[in-house]
Design a protein around this motif. Structure first.
Motif, mmCIF file in Angstrom:
data_model
loop_
_atom_site.group_PDB
_atom_site.id
_atom_site.type_symbol
_atom_site.label_atom_id
_atom_site.label_comp_id
_atom_site.label_asym_id
_atom_site.label_seq_id
_atom_site.Cartn_x
_atom_site.Cartn_y
_atom_site.Cartn_z
ATOM 1 N N PHE A 50 0.848 -1.188 0.000
ATOM 2 C CA PHE A 50 0.000 0.000 0.000
ATOM 3 C C PHE A 50 0.885 1.240 0.000
ATOM 4 O O PHE A 50 1.867 1.305 0.733
ATOM 5 N N HIS A 51 0.532 2.203 -0.844
ATOM 6 C CA HIS A 51 1.268 3.461 -0.932
ATOM 7 C C HIS A 51 0.276 4.605 -0.764
ATOM 8 O O HIS A 51 -0.821 4.570 -1.333
ATOM 9 N N THR A 52 0.681 5.622 -0.013
ATOM 10 C CA THR A 52 -0.196 6.781 0.177
ATOM 11 C C THR A 52 -0.176 7.639 -1.087
ATOM 12 O O THR A 52 0.782 7.581 -1.868
ATOM 13 N N PRO A 53 -1.210 8.440 -1.280
ATOM 14 C CA PRO A 53 -1.222 9.328 -2.442
ATOM 15 C C PRO A 53 0.010 10.231 -2.515
ATOM 16 O O PRO A 53 0.562 10.434 -3.597
ATOM 17 N N SER A 54 0.462 10.751 -1.380
ATOM 18 C CA SER A 54 1.626 11.639 -1.419
ATOM 19 C C SER A 54 2.900 10.878 -1.791
ATOM 20 O O SER A 54 3.772 11.430 -2.459
ATOM 21 N N GLN A 55 3.016 9.620 -1.384
ATOM 22 C CA GLN A 55 4.170 8.808 -1.786
ATOM 23 C C GLN A 55 4.169 8.597 -3.299
ATOM 24 O O GLN A 55 5.211 8.684 -3.949
ATOM 25 N N VAL A 56 2.996 8.332 -3.843
ATOM 26 C CA VAL A 56 2.878 8.109 -5.288
ATOM 27 C C VAL A 56 3.196 9.385 -6.049
ATOM 28 O O VAL A 56 4.000 9.374 -6.994
ATOM 29 N N LYS A 57 2.598 10.492 -5.637
ATOM 30 C CA LYS A 57 2.840 11.777 -6.310
ATOM 31 C C LYS A 57 4.312 12.160 -6.238
ATOM 32 O O LYS A 57 4.888 12.623 -7.221
ATOM 33 N N SER A 58 4.901 11.970 -5.073
ATOM 34 C CA SER A 58 6.312 12.307 -4.891
ATOM 35 C C SER A 58 7.205 11.449 -5.783
ATOM 36 O O SER A 58 8.142 11.942 -6.410
ATOM 37 N N ALA A 59 6.912 10.146 -5.855
ATOM 38 C CA ALA A 59 7.724 9.236 -6.675
ATOM 39 C C ALA A 59 7.635 9.594 -8.159
ATOM 40 O O ALA A 59 8.636 9.604 -8.868
ATOM 41 N N VAL A 60 6.442 9.907 -8.605
ATOM 42 C CA VAL A 60 6.220 10.127 -10.039
ATOM 43 C C VAL A 60 6.527 11.548 -10.490
ATOM 44 O O VAL A 60 7.071 11.759 -11.572
ATOM 45 N N THR A 61 6.203 12.538 -9.641
ATOM 46 C CA THR A 61 6.389 13.938 -10.066
ATOM 47 C C THR A 61 7.495 14.659 -9.313
ATOM 48 O O THR A 61 7.911 15.732 -9.725
ATOM 49 N N GLY A 62 7.904 14.104 -8.174
ATOM 50 C CA GLY A 62 8.873 14.796 -7.334
ATOM 51 C C GLY A 62 8.213 15.763 -6.363
ATOM 52 O O GLY A 62 8.876 16.441 -5.597
ATOM 53 N N ASN A 63 6.885 15.826 -6.389
ATOM 54 C CA ASN A 63 6.131 16.735 -5.530
ATOM 55 C C ASN A 63 4.971 15.963 -4.906
ATOM 56 O O ASN A 63 4.043 15.554 -5.614
ATOM 57 N N GLY A 64 5.005 15.771 -3.584
ATOM 58 C CA GLY A 64 3.967 15.017 -2.892
ATOM 59 C C GLY A 64 2.604 15.684 -2.889
ATOM 60 O O GLY A 64 1.618 15.068 -2.520
ATOM 61 N N ALA A 65 2.544 16.931 -3.329
ATOM 62 C CA ALA A 65 1.269 17.653 -3.380
ATOM 63 C C ALA A 65 0.829 17.918 -4.823
ATOM 64 O O ALA A 65 -0.018 18.775 -5.071
ATOM 65 N N ALA A 66 1.397 17.186 -5.778
ATOM 66 C CA ALA A 66 1.059 17.392 -7.195
ATOM 67 C C ALA A 66 -0.426 17.135 -7.442
ATOM 68 O O ALA A 66 -1.060 16.338 -6.754
ATOM 69 N N ASP A 67 -0.969 17.819 -8.450
ATOM 70 C CA ASP A 67 -2.374 17.591 -8.783
ATOM 71 C C ASP A 67 -2.490 16.463 -9.817
ATOM 72 O O ASP A 67 -1.491 15.970 -10.335
ATOM 73 N N LYS A 68 -3.726 16.073 -10.091
ATOM 74 C CA LYS A 68 -3.968 14.950 -11.012
ATOM 75 C C LYS A 68 -3.418 15.214 -12.413
ATOM 76 O O LYS A 68 -2.938 14.311 -13.075
ATOM 77 N N LYS A 69 -3.473 16.466 -12.833
ATOM 78 C CA LYS A 69 -2.978 16.834 -14.159
ATOM 79 C C LYS A 69 -1.467 16.575 -14.257
ATOM 80 O O LYS A 69 -0.971 16.040 -15.250
ATOM 81 N N GLN A 70 -0.740 16.964 -13.214
ATOM 82 C CA GLN A 70 0.714 16.758 -13.185
ATOM 83 C C GLN A 70 1.051 15.263 -13.157
ATOM 84 O O GLN A 70 1.969 14.818 -13.839
ATOM 85 N N VAL A 71 0.297 14.495 -12.359
ATOM 86 C CA VAL A 71 0.525 13.044 -12.284
ATOM 87 C C VAL A 71 0.294 12.414 -13.649
ATOM 88 O O VAL A 71 1.115 11.632 -14.137
ATOM 89 N N THR A 72 -0.801 12.777 -14.299
ATOM 90 C CA THR A 72 -1.115 12.219 -15.618
ATOM 91 C C THR A 72 -0.028 12.579 -16.626
ATOM 92 O O THR A 72 0.400 11.728 -17.413
ATOM 93 N N ALA A 73 0.425 13.819 -16.595
ATOM 94 C CA ALA A 73 1.476 14.249 -17.531
ATOM 95 C C ALA A 73 2.764 13.458 -17.328
ATOM 96 O O ALA A 73 3.396 13.014 -18.294
ATOM 97 N N MET A 74 3.152 13.259 -16.074
ATOM 98 C CA MET A 74 4.386 12.521 -15.799
ATOM 99 C C MET A 74 4.255 11.037 -16.122
ATOM 100 O O MET A 74 5.193 10.430 -16.644
ATOM 101 N N VAL A 75 3.113 10.448 -15.845
ATOM 102 C CA VAL A 75 2.887 9.034 -16.196
ATOM 103 C C VAL A 75 2.998 8.867 -17.706
ATOM 104 O O VAL A 75 3.649 7.935 -18.192
ATOM 105 N N THR A 76 2.402 9.779 -18.441
ATOM 106 C CA THR A 76 2.459 9.736 -19.903
ATOM 107 C C THR A 76 3.901 9.819 -20.380
ATOM 108 O O THR A 76 4.323 9.053 -21.269
ATOM 109 N N LYS A 77 4.673 10.723 -19.780
ATOM 110 C CA LYS A 77 6.077 10.905 -20.162
ATOM 111 C C LYS A 77 6.933 9.699 -19.760
ATOM 112 O O LYS A 77 7.711 9.190 -20.566
ATOM 113 N N ILE A 78 6.804 9.255 -18.517
ATOM 114 C CA ILE A 78 7.614 8.139 -18.012
ATOM 115 C C ILE A 78 7.400 6.881 -18.842
ATOM 116 O O ILE A 78 8.349 6.163 -19.163
#
Length: 194
Positions: A102-130
């Motif tokens: 289990f991973h918290t939302p902030s852990q996921v956001k931090s891992a993917v975007t580098g920012n634990g408070a990233a919004d859904k748009k930023q997460v989607t953009a980084m997932v697309t890029k990665i």
């Protein structure tokens, strides 16, 4: 390692599978969102999510399942629904002997975007890029499921090293306590013979 990421929810439950490669390389395998209508009975909605989870587990054969941990939400009803959906997925994995993390939302956001408070748009953009996707996964639940899988791929080595270090420390503590008990016993024995 093949990871099934799950963004749990009753109305929309995101499923995303990635394969990890060397370093931070991850390759997309599959992504989708399972939907259940709000007017459907709760038990039937959970059954639909459980059935979908079992199909994904059987089809993609992940080595681990990464589920979003319900950390805190202002809406208790939403938090309960999210936890219930995550629970049926974890149960389906456990029945197959597949590890669940289990991973918290902030852990996921931090891992993917580098920012634990990233919004859904930023997460989607980084997932697309990665993942090198030509089109962003939609809806956001699909991108979140892939983000969970990516997060686990990147955090798993660190988590394994931490578990090894904790185990080594526990073993060292046991050896120290045994030696201390031996020394204490020896001192008491010497004191008793005087």
């Amino acid at each position: 390692m093949r990871v099934l990421g799950v963004d749990p929810g009753l109305t929309r439950c995101g499923f995303g599978v990635v394969d990890s490669g060397r370093g931070r390389t991850v390759t997309p395998v599959a992504v989708d969102v399972v939907r259940t209508p709000p007017e459907m009975d709760l038990a039937l909605r959970l059954l639909r999510i459980s059935d979908a989870a079992e199909q994904w587990l059987d089809l993609h054969r992940p080595t681990v399942v990464a589920v979003e941990r319900v950390f805190s939400q202002h809406n208790v009803r939403t938090a309960m629904a999210t936890a219930q959906a995550g629970g049926v997925v974890a149960l389906a994995a456990a029945r197959r002997g597949i590890d669940v993390c289990f991973h918290t939302p902030s852990q996921v956001k931090s891992a993917v975007t580098g920012n634990g408070a990233a919004d859904k748009k930023q997460v989607t953009a980084m997932v697309t890029k990665i993942l090198g996707l030509s089109v962003a996964p939609k809806p956001a639940d699909a991108a979140d499921a892939l983000a969970l899988a990516i997060c686990h791929c990147w955090r798993a080595p660190m988590m394994a090293r931490m578990a090894q270090a904790e185990e080594a420390a526990a073993q060292q503590r046991l050896r120290y306590e045994a030696k201390l008990a031996e020394v204490t016993k020896s001192r008491l024995k010497k004191a008793g013979t005087r």
